[in-house]
Design a protein around this motif. Sequence first.
Motif, PDB file in Angstrom:
ATOM      1  N   PHE C  30       0.833  -1.073   0.026  1.00 26.74           N
ATOM      2  CA  PHE C  30      -0.086  -0.042   0.152  1.00 26.74           C
ATOM      3  C   PHE C  30       0.809   1.140  -0.071  1.00 26.74           C
ATOM      4  O   PHE C  30       0.410   2.350  -0.768  1.00 26.74           O
ATOM      5  CB  PHE C  30      -0.960   0.041   1.197  1.00 26.74           C
ATOM      6  N   ILE C  35      -0.806   4.846  -0.750  1.00 27.94           N
ATOM      7  CA  ILE C  35      -2.325   4.685  -0.099  1.00 27.94           C
ATOM      8  C   ILE C  35      -1.955   4.526   1.310  1.00 27.94           C
ATOM      9  O   ILE C  35      -1.123   3.888   1.804  1.00 27.94           O
ATOM     10  CB  ILE C  35      -3.008   3.316  -0.697  1.00 27.94           C
ATOM     11  N   VAL C  39      -5.209   1.877   5.914  1.00 31.63           N
ATOM     12  CA  VAL C  39      -6.325   0.917   5.023  1.00 31.63           C
ATOM     13  C   VAL C  39      -5.968  -0.333   5.390  1.00 31.63           C
ATOM     14  O   VAL C  39      -6.987  -1.151   5.507  1.00 31.63           O
ATOM     15  CB  VAL C  39      -5.943   0.948   3.518  1.00 31.63           C
ATOM     16  N   VAL C  40      -4.804  -1.044   5.961  1.00 31.10           N
ATOM     17  CA  VAL C  40      -4.616  -2.175   6.529  1.00 31.10           C
ATOM     18  C   VAL C  40      -5.668  -2.511   7.634  1.00 31.10           C
ATOM     19  O   VAL C  40      -6.062  -3.695   7.732  1.00 31.10           O
ATOM     20  CB  VAL C  40      -3.153  -2.631   6.939  1.00 31.10           C
ATOM     21  N   GLU C  43      -9.527  -2.711   6.486  1.00 31.23           N
ATOM     22  CA  GLU C  43      -9.765  -3.828   6.151  1.00 31.23           C
ATOM     23  C   GLU C  43     -10.008  -4.960   7.492  1.00 31.23           C
ATOM     24  O   GLU C  43     -11.089  -5.565   7.205  1.00 31.23           O
ATOM     25  CB  GLU C  43      -8.675  -4.372   5.254  1.00 31.23           C
ATOM     26  N   ASN C 286      -7.206  -7.037  -0.277  1.00 36.87           N
ATOM     27  CA  ASN C 286      -7.505  -5.795  -0.721  1.00 36.87           C
ATOM     28  C   ASN C 286      -6.523  -5.050  -1.663  1.00 36.87           C
ATOM     29  O   ASN C 286      -6.753  -4.374  -2.325  1.00 36.87           O
ATOM     30  CB  ASN C 286      -7.816  -5.002   0.527  1.00 36.87           C
ATOM     31  N   VAL C 289      -7.275  -6.618  -4.903  1.00 41.27           N
ATOM     32  CA  VAL C 289      -8.514  -6.008  -5.210  1.00 41.27           C
ATOM     33  C   VAL C 289      -8.326  -4.630  -5.959  1.00 41.27           C
ATOM     34  O   VAL C 289      -8.602  -4.442  -7.007  1.00 41.27           O
ATOM     35  CB  VAL C 289      -9.407  -6.204  -4.394  1.00 41.27           C
ATOM     36  N   ASP C 290      -7.566  -3.834  -5.352  1.00 42.92           N
ATOM     37  CA  ASP C 290      -7.203  -2.438  -5.602  1.00 42.92           C
ATOM     38  C   ASP C 290      -6.716  -2.350  -6.825  1.00 42.92           C
ATOM     39  O   ASP C 290      -6.728  -1.652  -7.734  1.00 42.92           O
ATOM     40  CB  ASP C 290      -6.367  -1.825  -4.500  1.00 42.92           C
ATOM     41  N   GLN C 291      -5.756  -3.144  -7.105  1.00 39.73           N
ATOM     42  CA  GLN C 291      -4.912  -3.327  -8.176  1.00 39.73           C
ATOM     43  C   GLN C 291      -5.460  -3.990  -9.302  1.00 39.73           C
ATOM     44  O   GLN C 291      -4.873  -4.175 -10.212  1.00 39.73           O
ATOM     45  CB  GLN C 291      -3.339  -3.594  -7.926  1.00 39.73           C
ATOM     46  N   GLU C 292      -6.632  -4.656  -9.237  1.00 44.90           N
ATOM     47  CA  GLU C 292      -7.315  -5.511  -9.852  1.00 44.90           C
ATOM     48  C   GLU C 292      -6.635  -6.704 -10.541  1.00 44.90           C
ATOM     49  O   GLU C 292      -6.561  -7.259 -11.754  1.00 44.90           O
ATOM     50  CB  GLU C 292      -7.881  -4.762 -11.333  1.00 44.90           C
TER      51      GLU C 292
END
Lengths: 175, 316, 421
Positions: C30, C35, C39-40, C43, C286, C289-292
């Motif tokens: 992150f 970011i 955020v860790v 989640e 996550n 997911v964020d980075q697809e």
Amino acid sequence: MSHRQVARQILTFEKRLIDGLLCLLLVAMIVLACLQIGLRTFFSSGLLWADPLLRYLVLWCGMLGAVVATREKKHIAIDVVGYLAPEQVKPWIGLVIDLFSSLVAAVLTWAAVIFVRNEVLFGSYPLLTVPSWIWNLIFPTAFGLITIHFLLAIAADIRLLASQSSRGNEAGSGP
Amino acid sequence: RTKYLFKVATIAPEGSIWTKRFHDFAAEVEEKSNGEVGFKVYPGGIMGDDRAMYRKMRIGQLHGGGFTMTGIGTVVPDFRVMGIPFLFRSYEEVDHVMEGLWPFFSKAFAAKGLELIAMTEVGFVYSMSISPVSTLSELKKSKIWAPEGDPVSIAYLETLGITPLPLGIPDVLTSLQTGMVETVFNSLYGAIVLQWFTKTKYISDIPFAYAYGCLLLDRKRFARLPESYRSMIKETARKHFSLLITDTRKSNSDSRQVLQDNGISMVLPDPGDVEDLRNMREETVQRVQGTAFSPQIYKTTMKLLDDYRNQAYKRK
Amino acid sequence: MNGLKLLTLVLALLGSPLFIVIAGVALLSFSSVDIDISVVIIEMSRLADTPLLLALPLFIFAGTILSESGTPKRLLRLSHLLLGWLPGGLAVVSLLVCAVFTAFTGASGVTIFALGGLLFPALIRDRYSEKFSLGLITSSGSLGLLFPPSLPLILYGVIAETRIDHLFLAGIVPGIFMLTLLVAYSMYKNPRKREQQKRITGLAILAGLKEAAWELPLPVIVLGGIYGGFLVAGEAAAITALYVLVVEVFLYRDIDLQQLPRLMVKSMMLFGGILVILAASMAATNFLVDQEVPMRLFELIRQYISSKYTFLLLLNIFLLVVGSMLDIFSALVLVVPLIVPIARGYDVDLIHLGIIFLTNLQIGYCTPPVGLNLFLASYRFERPVIQLYSATMPFLALLMLTLVIITYFPLLSLFLVRLLG
Ligand code: NA
Ligand code: NA
């Protein structure tokens, strides 16, 4: 009392506090969940706050349980290399691991502090009139305690290495 | 290359009308800005529910979200006002009040660092049960769900003498399947999209309340756009999201047939009970006013509604 | 940044706590894309929105109480009375009891330590070869993971967001199939020259039943509660915990009240170890997911593998490797979030996928070089690991056969779900 005695007393107190809290939370979890089933089955009602509270209890139990796992050195790990390493190297590996773990745990604590600060500023969803940041205090608290236990492990590692090297020196200087 | 990227999440599933229209909107904005403004969409709750999405907007991982009223209502309580049970009698009333309230909502979101881009709709929600529920006393016996973090509907149900079980929307289906809840609330289309209709075989044929949501972007990030882009985005949003509202209403009315084809019964409630249900609204408002939403916004809403009803009466 | 991640990987192999490693990777990832690291924790805080999680600590607690009580002994005695007369009776008893016990306690080594210690001498006394006995106990240590209320099955449900009651149903037939194969093999290996068994009287059976009377309703409470629609998994766990507590502490008095706090803390420690790994992996997932990443990974795999069956074959190989390296909880937590979106793309039923996962990871317990059961058994019975490798081989072969059948006949798993779900 010496520093060491004071430190030992604090640690004993922390152990009792965490263990006691865990027992309390676990009993609360069982009682509350069973009470909710009873209310639903026999009175087709229930407590509005019981389920969200149960979920926080689960979180608190888990995080405090992780503190105990750190204290007892019972965290899940892959130790293929550690297992195969020669006996003399093992304390050094232990030291490196504990240094790394305290570092990550400290950063996690810091992240948790930021998170809780944001909850204080912008949080909502009070449960039983207790604001969400208080329910989330478990994150900085648990990660903080985990950091402290890893730091204590470093101290123990260093003591072990020191005693080993002094024993090594004695052996080396002997006739 | 994308100069201004907006990462937007929603709990609406991919392939639903809500995400489809959003993709259309995003495509048009990208085209009109020559690719300078772009959107990355995280649908189906993969970024978490409304609360997690809002938290992630605060720290800048996300820059927008399609929120539900119950989720974002905890941040901007006044936004809940249109969700009062038995407030509206028709979509025309909804449209009139929504237009009148837009400036108030927009201002309230702005105060929280959020830019209101568009309103979205779930539609009128009905109570849906595993077993047929046609009277109030039958309803009271059933295990009833309430959306987590929605003090208005919880207070309404409590006024009826019901203790609901509050759950997040993603957990409702499992709870229905396991029998933890027996009565839920959703629009007809919503019940199909979220698969709730596989369990709720009986629907009380009376619109209980209006459910809705909104598209929000991070205000700071939005403000960084050139003025021309900002107005272009709002205009494009107006176009696509009014189409979305039309879509939603059409899907909801088509769904009635789909549900009946799937063996679901629309149960007519007892007329006396309907009167009782309506009368509980006032009591509920008295209980939650000042905590769940402000008295001012309620007054404004009722004034808009009365104006519309008077005019409609005159037109007749 | 990549250098740091590589270093983290090395530290992981040296034996750093897994949650520290995963959290470390998440924090690094992150911050590498600017970011905020909180955020860790965002989640992790989502764990408080997961109602399914309640089942884990409560079943762990019930399992801990059961394994420290006299239950293993009583269960063993009763099954011996009921089934001891069969050819290969003791082996059959061992398999069944281990399976039931593992289902309730998870494959945490308890089965090998508590039951294995009782079973091994008995098997030797019954003139089974040492090799067979060791192999049987080692591979039984994780048998029963497919039966409700197995913890890894619940954890899979939590992570993949599938219905736990369906997973429980889906595991039953494959689990019985696996047991049947092993039972048949054990009957075939029945030692020819056996001491004359004492005749078992109806009276003895009655006494055995009476002795275990309080423990026999447990599966009924769990299964009846869930499938009767009275309870969700978490509630069934609460009732089980309360029931086990009352029975073992107050009725059998196997555990005295002073011991209780220690067991409570121990079980919450086990739960905490799993929860922090789950929490850390939510954060790491996550980031993906964020980075697809799952989407891109799927597209990449799609280019090379078009058939669902090839995908499943490769998945099995991958999971066997993972299963032999990682413990079951970490393997689930790390791999499930990555595989689920891909498997969805190949139209694999997520319930079926769960059973495939569990079967693989169960086999991973006994796969050389580092399957956990091999080490546990080596430690418990003081035999070199190498000896256990060869002792487990025939059992491993049978388990592999079941895996193939479970993988390529989805109906075996889904049959009951379709019938009753
Ligand atoms: Na969730
Ligand atoms: Na394990």
